[in-house]
Design a protein around this motif. Structure first.
Motif, PDB file in Angstrom:
ATOM      1  N   VAL A 241       0.828  -1.199   0.000  1.00  0.00           N
ATOM      2  CA  VAL A 241       0.000   0.000   0.000  1.00  0.00           C
ATOM      3  C   VAL A 241       0.864   1.252   0.000  1.00  0.00           C
ATOM      4  N   ALA A 242       1.964   1.237   0.758  1.00  0.00           N
ATOM      5  CA  ALA A 242       2.855   2.397   0.805  1.00  0.00           C
ATOM      6  C   ALA A 242       3.421   2.713  -0.572  1.00  0.00           C
ATOM      7  N   ARG A 243       3.661   1.679  -1.347  1.00  0.00           N
ATOM      8  CA  ARG A 243       4.250   1.877  -2.671  1.00  0.00           C
ATOM      9  C   ARG A 243       3.208   2.343  -3.689  1.00  0.00           C
ATOM     10  N   ARG A 244       2.007   1.775  -3.645  1.00  0.00           N
ATOM     11  CA  ARG A 244       1.008   2.055  -4.678  1.00  0.00           C
ATOM     12  C   ARG A 244      -0.018   3.109  -4.282  1.00  0.00           C
ATOM     13  N   GLN A 245      -0.371   3.169  -2.998  1.00  0.00           N
ATOM     14  CA  GLN A 245      -1.423   4.071  -2.531  1.00  0.00           C
ATOM     15  C   GLN A 245      -0.953   4.849  -1.290  1.00  0.00           C
ATOM     16  N   PRO A 246      -0.021   5.751  -1.476  1.00  0.00           N
ATOM     17  CA  PRO A 246       0.498   6.496  -0.320  1.00  0.00           C
ATOM     18  C   PRO A 246      -0.577   7.278   0.415  1.00  0.00           C
ATOM     19  N   ALA A 247      -1.608   7.737  -0.299  1.00  0.00           N
ATOM     20  CA  ALA A 247      -2.689   8.466   0.372  1.00  0.00           C
ATOM     21  C   ALA A 247      -3.434   7.560   1.346  1.00  0.00           C
ATOM     22  N   LYS A 248      -3.655   6.320   0.951  1.00  0.00           N
ATOM     23  CA  LYS A 248      -4.335   5.378   1.842  1.00  0.00           C
ATOM     24  C   LYS A 248      -3.492   5.113   3.074  1.00  0.00           C
ATOM     25  N   LEU A 249      -2.190   4.884   2.901  1.00  0.00           N
ATOM     26  CA  LEU A 249      -1.319   4.633   4.048  1.00  0.00           C
ATOM     27  C   LEU A 249      -1.309   5.844   4.982  1.00  0.00           C
ATOM     28  N   ASP A 303       0.213  15.947   3.581  1.00  0.00           N
ATOM     29  CA  ASP A 303       0.570  17.296   3.135  1.00  0.00           C
ATOM     30  C   ASP A 303       1.088  17.325   1.703  1.00  0.00           C
ATOM     31  N   GLN A 304       1.458  16.151   1.161  1.00  0.00           N
ATOM     32  CA  GLN A 304       1.937  16.073  -0.213  1.00  0.00           C
ATOM     33  C   GLN A 304       0.878  15.535  -1.175  1.00  0.00           C
ATOM     34  N   ILE A 305      -0.349  15.431  -0.694  1.00  0.00           N
ATOM     35  CA  ILE A 305      -1.445  14.900  -1.512  1.00  0.00           C
ATOM     36  C   ILE A 305      -2.521  15.973  -1.617  1.00  0.00           C
ATOM     37  N   PRO A 306      -2.968  16.323  -2.833  1.00  0.00           N
ATOM     38  CA  PRO A 306      -4.029  17.327  -2.977  1.00  0.00           C
ATOM     39  C   PRO A 306      -5.249  16.985  -2.134  1.00  0.00           C
ATOM     40  N   GLU A 307      -5.866  17.972  -1.534  1.00  0.00           N
ATOM     41  CA  GLU A 307      -6.979  17.733  -0.610  1.00  0.00           C
ATOM     42  C   GLU A 307      -8.131  16.987  -1.270  1.00  0.00           C
ATOM     43  N   ASN A 308      -8.396  17.273  -2.550  1.00  0.00           N
ATOM     44  CA  ASN A 308      -9.523  16.598  -3.211  1.00  0.00           C
ATOM     45  C   ASN A 308      -9.189  15.157  -3.581  1.00  0.00           C
ATOM     46  N   ASP A 309      -7.947  14.717  -3.350  1.00  0.00           N
ATOM     47  CA  ASP A 309      -7.548  13.329  -3.585  1.00  0.00           C
ATOM     48  C   ASP A 309      -7.313  12.572  -2.283  1.00  0.00           C
ATOM     49  N   GLN A 310      -7.589  13.211  -1.154  1.00  0.00           N
ATOM     50  CA  GLN A 310      -7.349  12.566   0.139  1.00  0.00           C
ATOM     51  C   GLN A 310      -8.567  11.763   0.588  1.00  0.00           C
ATOM     52  N   PRO A 311      -8.362  10.562   1.117  1.00  0.00           N
ATOM     53  CA  PRO A 311      -9.483   9.788   1.656  1.00  0.00           C
ATOM     54  C   PRO A 311      -9.920  10.344   3.005  1.00  0.00           C
ATOM     55  N   GLU A 369     -14.352  -6.763   8.935  1.00  0.00           N
ATOM     56  CA  GLU A 369     -15.161  -5.615   8.510  1.00  0.00           C
ATOM     57  C   GLU A 369     -14.335  -4.329   8.559  1.00  0.00           C
ATOM     58  N   ALA A 370     -13.527  -4.175   9.598  1.00  0.00           N
ATOM     59  CA  ALA A 370     -12.679  -2.988   9.706  1.00  0.00           C
ATOM     60  C   ALA A 370     -11.646  -2.958   8.587  1.00  0.00           C
ATOM     61  N   GLY A 371     -11.086  -4.127   8.265  1.00  0.00           N
ATOM     62  CA  GLY A 371     -10.099  -4.200   7.191  1.00  0.00           C
ATOM     63  C   GLY A 371     -10.672  -3.823   5.843  1.00  0.00           C
ATOM     64  N   TRP A 372     -11.902  -4.284   5.567  1.00  0.00           N
ATOM     65  CA  TRP A 372     -12.523  -3.915   4.298  1.00  0.00           C
ATOM     66  C   TRP A 372     -12.911  -2.441   4.275  1.00  0.00           C
ATOM     67  N   THR A 373     -13.211  -1.887   5.431  1.00  0.00           N
ATOM     68  CA  THR A 373     -13.453  -0.446   5.502  1.00  0.00           C
ATOM     69  C   THR A 373     -12.189   0.320   5.122  1.00  0.00           C
ATOM     70  N   VAL A 374     -11.048  -0.134   5.634  1.00  0.00           N
ATOM     71  CA  VAL A 374      -9.777   0.489   5.265  1.00  0.00           C
ATOM     72  C   VAL A 374      -9.545   0.380   3.762  1.00  0.00           C
ATOM     73  N   THR A 375      -9.789  -0.798   3.208  1.00  0.00           N
ATOM     74  CA  THR A 375      -9.559  -1.024   1.778  1.00  0.00           C
ATOM     75  C   THR A 375     -10.425  -0.125   0.912  1.00  0.00           C
ATOM     76  N   GLU A 376     -11.711  -0.023   1.247  1.00  0.00           N
ATOM     77  CA  GLU A 376     -12.646   0.703   0.387  1.00  0.00           C
ATOM     78  C   GLU A 376     -12.651   2.205   0.668  1.00  0.00           C
ATOM     79  N   VAL A 377     -12.762   2.585   1.931  1.00  0.00           N
ATOM     80  CA  VAL A 377     -12.789   4.016   2.259  1.00  0.00           C
ATOM     81  C   VAL A 377     -11.418   4.638   2.001  1.00  0.00           C
ATOM     82  N   GLY A 378     -10.364   3.878   2.274  1.00  0.00           N
ATOM     83  CA  GLY A 378      -9.021   4.401   2.050  1.00  0.00           C
ATOM     84  C   GLY A 378      -8.695   4.642   0.591  1.00  0.00           C
ATOM     85  N   ARG A 379      -9.476   4.064  -0.339  1.00  0.00           N
ATOM     86  CA  ARG A 379      -9.252   4.299  -1.768  1.00  0.00           C
ATOM     87  C   ARG A 379      -9.953   5.562  -2.260  1.00  0.00           C
TER      88      ARG A 379
END
Length: 440
Positions: A241-249, A303-311, A369-379
């Motif tokens: 996730v850190a490599r592909r989706q830094p905003a989620k991490l 701080d390095q991710i545009p606000e409209n792209d933040q989960p 359920e919490a893990g899938w919340t992270v997966t979906e909401v974090g995207r």
């Protein structure tokens, strides 16, 4: 409630409901097959009775899972038509193969349920194994489709067009292995602790002691092995996730500021306005070490991710903390059980050990359920990470809120029916096996 929120809520409800049955459908047949194997090898009728009792549970969850899974497949097209218009030809292969696995599972389950006394005993056992394998493959294929949404591959996106489609590359995207591994181990842990906890409760209540004691051992061992392996798969997933989706991490860790020796935050209340976490415990450099195996490498913050792209930070962070916290509790229970098996046999006769499993009964599924919340909401705000926003994929059809209310009522009704059927099944365990046993 606006239609966009209603569509997301309905999809979340359907996924949250279905994932429980998916986990049980992936794992419970293996418990059943192990008990059946032990019956064939030993001739002990308790193992036969366990197998038949569990097979009825498998049938209940299979039927309910089939209904909820079918609803999900329709919802993808009804609620997210723009998404399916473009994504369907790309990631449709795992769904097609999942349908094949489902049919194989259904046929094998029919053979197993009606094969007692009709088939060769080893062929009968193999049909049960096929139920488990096909269910596991089915789950992996669905996770591969979800992984594609997190790590889109198998196409070129040029001027709003999806070109050069490669379904094989899409299915085996960069995220599928880490997500499938993490999900499969989570399914074994969640189902194992749930089943073991129910049998532990029956032992504590002194009901059918021999039956429940024998039945307890199988899921408890599976659950404890999975609980030990889960942090390892979690580490693989987090690095991916850190490599592909830094905003989620960054949302998972409520990591607002990019800095050297990035700290790991445990607990706390994220404040997106002040860009800080209140009341959390910070361990300097640990997040950098967990991601890059170095205590000083900066981890990309929000701080390095545009606000409209933040989960959404708060939901993602809380869900992640719940998942990790419950995982650590289950790991602790697993270590206690292994110590009891290897070094402290006397613990196996202690009620406190059984109580730990009873307490852990719902923990695995809450963590899932919490893990899938992270997966979906974090995207979010992406339905296809970096390519299509969720808001652009929703149906223009009005009145989705009413659909959400109807489906909520349907799922609550199904939950009550399944709970009643399982309760009745547990109560129907024959009293003939009510034999006192000294240990677990």
């Amino acid at each position: 409630m606006n239609d966009f929120l209603a569509a997301r809520s309905q999809m979340a409800l359907s996924l949250g409901f279905h994932i429980v049955f998916s986990c049980i459908g992936m794992v419970m047949p293996f418990f059943m097959a192990v008990a059946h194997f032990l019956y064939i090898r030993t001739g002990n009728d308790i193992y036969k009775n366990i197998t038949r009792a569990w097979s009825k549970g498998v049938a209940i969850f299979f039927a309910t899972g089939a209904v909820s899974g079918t609803v999900l497949s329709f919802e993808l097209g009804l609620l997210w038509p723009e998404f399916m218009k473009h994504a369907g030809p790309i990631f449709g292969m795992p769904f097609s193969l999942e349908g094949t696995a489902f049919f194989i599972e259904a046929i094998a389950l029919g053979f197993f349920l009606y094969g007692w006394g009709r088939f060769n005993q080893w062929f009968h056992w193999i049909t049960g194994v096929v139920v488990g394998i096909s269910g596991l493959v089915s789950g992996i294929l669905v996770v591969a489709a979800n992984a594609w949404m997190n790590s889109p591959a198998g196409f070129d996106f040029v001027n709003g067009q999806y070109l050069n489609i490669d379904p094989i590359k899409a299915m085996f995207n960069d995220a599928w292995f880490s997500q499938a591994l993490h999900m499969c181990i989570a399914a074994f842990a969640a189902t194992g602790f749930a089943v073991a906890g129910i049998h532990a409760l029956m032992i504590l209540r002194r009901r059918n002691i021999a039956f429940h004691t024998t039945a307890f051992r199988i899921p408890a061992l599976f659950a404890c092995i999975a609980a030990v392996l889960q942090p390892l798969s979690g580490d693989i997933s987090a690095k991916d996730v850190a490599r592909r989706q830094p905003a989620k991490l960054a949302a998972m860790e409520a990591h607002f500021k990019t800095e050297a020796a990035s700290p790991l935050v445990i607990g706390g209340i994220p404040d997106p306005v002040a860009k800080e976490v209140k009341y959390g415990v910070e361990i300097p450099g640990l997040l950098s070490f967990m991601v890059y195996s170095d205590f000083h490498t900066p981890v990309k913050g929000l701080d390095q991710i545009p606000e409209n792209d933040q989960p959404p930070v708060a939901i993602t962070h809380y869900a992640f903390q719940i998942m990790v916290g419950l995982g650590m509790i289950m790991l602790g229970i697993a270590l206690c059980y292994f110590v009891a098996l290897i070094r402290k046999k006397s613990w196996l006769r202690m009620p406190w050990l059984l109580r730990l499993f009873v307490i852990a009964t719902p923990m695995g599924f809450i963590a899932v359920e919490a893990g899938w919340t992270v997966t979906e909401v974090g995207r979010q705000p992406w339905i296809i990470n970096g390519v299509m926003r969720t808001a652009d994929a929703v149906t223009p059809m009005p009145g989705i809120a009413y659909s959400f209310y109807i489906f909520t009522a349907v799922y609550i009704s199904l939950s009550l029916i399944v709970t009643f059927l399982l309760y009745r099944q547990i109560r129907m365990v024959p009293e003939i096996y009510d034999i006192q046993t000294p240990s677990l």
